[in-house]
Design a protein around this motif. Structure first.
Motif, PDB file in Angstrom:
ATOM      1  N   PRO A  66       0.822  -1.159  -0.012  1.00 15.20           N
ATOM      2  CA  PRO A  66      -0.129  -0.151  -0.225  1.00 15.20           C
ATOM      3  C   PRO A  66       0.588   1.194   0.152  1.00 15.20           C
ATOM      4  CG  PRO A  66      -0.934  -1.544   1.680  1.00 15.20           C
ATOM      5  CD  PRO A  66       0.446  -2.198   1.082  1.00 15.20           C
ATOM      6  N   LEU A  67       2.028   1.161   0.648  1.00 15.60           N
ATOM      7  CA  LEU A  67       2.823   2.287   0.674  1.00 15.60           C
ATOM      8  C   LEU A  67       3.436   2.665  -0.694  1.00 15.60           C
ATOM      9  CD1 LEU A  67       4.673   1.883   4.066  1.00 15.60           C
ATOM     10  CD2 LEU A  67       2.549   3.140   3.450  1.00 15.60           C
ATOM     11  N   TYR A  68       3.837   1.569  -1.465  1.00  9.79           N
ATOM     12  CA  TYR A  68       4.261   1.778  -2.715  1.00  9.79           C
ATOM     13  C   TYR A  68       3.206   2.143  -3.740  1.00  9.79           C
ATOM     14  CZ  TYR A  68       8.671  -1.114  -1.633  1.00  9.79           C
ATOM     15  OH  TYR A  68       9.752  -1.773  -1.154  1.00  9.79           O
ATOM     16  N   PRO A 101       6.450   9.734 -10.646  1.00 10.15           N
ATOM     17  CA  PRO A 101       6.624   8.880 -11.981  1.00 10.15           C
ATOM     18  C   PRO A 101       7.290   7.652 -11.352  1.00 10.15           C
ATOM     19  CG  PRO A 101       6.941  11.059 -12.446  1.00 10.15           C
ATOM     20  CD  PRO A 101       6.773  10.906 -11.134  1.00 10.15           C
ATOM     21  N   ALA A 102       7.038   6.525 -12.193  1.00 10.42           N
ATOM     22  CA  ALA A 102       7.529   5.102 -11.675  1.00 10.42           C
ATOM     23  C   ALA A 102       8.812   5.499 -11.811  1.00 10.42           C
ATOM     24  CB  ALA A 102       7.084   4.091 -12.559  1.00 10.42           C
ATOM     25  N   GLU A 103       9.732   5.777 -12.810  1.00  9.97           N
ATOM     26  CA  GLU A 103      11.228   5.912 -12.872  1.00  9.97           C
ATOM     27  C   GLU A 103      11.769   6.615 -11.758  1.00  9.97           C
ATOM     28  OE1 GLU A 103       9.314   9.286 -15.547  1.00  9.97           O
ATOM     29  OE2 GLU A 103       9.048   7.129 -15.050  1.00  9.97           O
ATOM     30  N   GLN A 104      11.072   7.934 -11.066  1.00  6.30           N
ATOM     31  CA  GLN A 104      11.524   8.531 -10.176  1.00  6.30           C
ATOM     32  C   GLN A 104      11.245   7.725  -8.842  1.00  6.30           C
ATOM     33  OE1 GLN A 104      10.617  12.467  -9.194  1.00  6.30           O
ATOM     34  NE2 GLN A 104      10.628  12.902 -11.535  1.00  6.30           N
ATOM     35  N   VAL A 105      10.363   6.793  -8.756  1.00  4.18           N
ATOM     36  CA  VAL A 105      10.136   6.035  -7.501  1.00  4.18           C
ATOM     37  C   VAL A 105      11.334   5.007  -7.242  1.00  4.18           C
ATOM     38  CG1 VAL A 105       8.904   4.306  -6.226  1.00  4.18           C
ATOM     39  CG2 VAL A 105       7.761   6.456  -7.404  1.00  4.18           C
ATOM     40  N   ALA A 106      11.441   4.364  -8.512  1.00  2.47           N
ATOM     41  CA  ALA A 106      12.897   3.496  -8.560  1.00  2.47           C
ATOM     42  C   ALA A 106      14.134   3.854  -8.307  1.00  2.47           C
ATOM     43  CB  ALA A 106      12.798   2.675 -10.055  1.00  2.47           C
TER      44      ALA A 106
END
Length: 344
Positions: A200-202, A210-215
């Motif tokens: 849920p936190l992810y 954006p997904a790339e920034q999260v990664a």
């Protein structure tokens, strides 16, 4: 202009920018229909004029909500179904005299939390109070049922502070499994063991970045998502720290977590004290913290209720139904414990 007729009231509004009216009314006037259904009023638009008729309190709430949405549009802020629902929820959640002040929480640009993917505004008076508490206090407890935005708003505040450079990193944590973080029996390495409990936190992170920034930020350590057990022995400086599902901590775990707060850091702790999954007889660390820290300078407590649920409207009704059932069980239990009069 306001006119009273019997038990109904009529309010005539006039708007000064025809270019913004389609954004206020919605496609095929869907937002006006939404206001009519939820507030029980009648809306009739003619050009740049809008007539509201219905019960006095409902027409007042409709006017306040529409005025707030119009103010958002004039300030270049978006209006969509979520904002329409938020304006109505706030307008009906306070008395008539307080509506203007309460609705300012969705019309002031400085009240908006900016993340890379969306701007986030409060959707209830309690959410507005919660965001204010998060901005002003080093330690904030968000308490209440699921769906009220406790964790989501705390994470939005964390992301906003991270991307503006006011904190160096975000640390997100929760008890890895209910009642004790027993991970050994699960297959896979440690990350594979704990990820399902932290999902849920992810999900919230991906809603804001954006997904790339999260990664990238996860790899660099700017964002850390970890089970509560990993917090022991650390001091977290210049960080925004969020503990989710805190009702499932023990008193020892909660004290350990609270004392991780370092220089330049802020901490948000969220949980629902009606959903404790600890073994019978084990006191919730969240409950003890609320009792012990009430009145401590720098710590704020914000209590949410079913009225603040901002998921599907049915969720609010489900929470209400469970609350009523819990109250009935408590009354029956209290009645069973009451001494029986023998009449001797």
């Amino acid at each position: 202009m306001t006119q009273a007729s019997g038990t109904d009231q009529r309010i005539d509004l006039q708007f000064d920018d025809n270019r913004l009216l389609p954004l206020l009314f919605g496609e095929h006037e869907q937002y006006l229909s939404r206001v009519e259904r939820q507030l029980g009023v009648n809306l009739i638009s003619r050009g740049n004029c809008l007539t509201i008729t219905g019960p006095e309190d409902a027409t007042g709430a409709a006017r306040a909500a529409l005025d707030a949405l119009w103010e958002r549009l004039k300030r270049g802020m978006p209006v969509g179904p979520a904002e329409v629902d938020a304006a109505m929820r706030i307008a009906t959640g306070v008395d008539a005299e307080s509506r203007g002040r309460a609705l300012a929480s969705i019309t002031r640009p400085e009240a908006v939390l900016k993340t890379r993917r969306r701007d986030i505004t409060p959707r209830s008076p309690t959410q507005a109070a919660y965001l204010k508490a998060l901005a002003e206090n080093e330690l904030v407890f968000g308490l209440g049922p699921a769906g009220t935005g406790k964790t989501y708003l705390a994470m939005a505040q964390a992301v906003s502070l991270l991307i503006t450079g006011r904190v160096d990193r975000i640390v997100l944590s929760r008890p890895a499994v209910e009642a004790g973080e027993k991970l050994g029996f699960l297959p896979g390495d440690m990350r594979e063991k704990v990820d399902p409990y932290l999902r849920p936190l992810y999900d919230a992170l991906h809603d804001m970045l954006p997904a790339e920034q999260v990664a990238k930020r996860l790899v660099s350590g700017e964002i850390e998502v970890a089970p509560l057990a990993f917090m022991r022995g650390r001091t977290l400086a210049n960080a925004f720290v969020v503990l989710d599902e805190a009702q499932n901590t023990t008193p020892m775990q909660m004290k350990m977590f609270l004392t991780r707060l370092g220089e330049g850091s802020r901490m948000a702790i969220t949980g629902d004290l009606s959903q404790v999954d600890l073994p019978s007889g084990v006191k919730s660390g969240l409950r003890e913290a609320v009792e012990v820290l009430e009145g401590v300078e720098g710590a704020a407590f914000v209590h949410f209720s079913a009225a603040d649920v901002v998921r599907h409207p049915l969720v609010g009704r489900i929470v209400d139904a469970y609350d009523r059932a819990d109250a009935r069980r408590k009354r029956l239990a209290d009645k069973a414990k009451a001494p029986v009069e023998t009449g001797e």
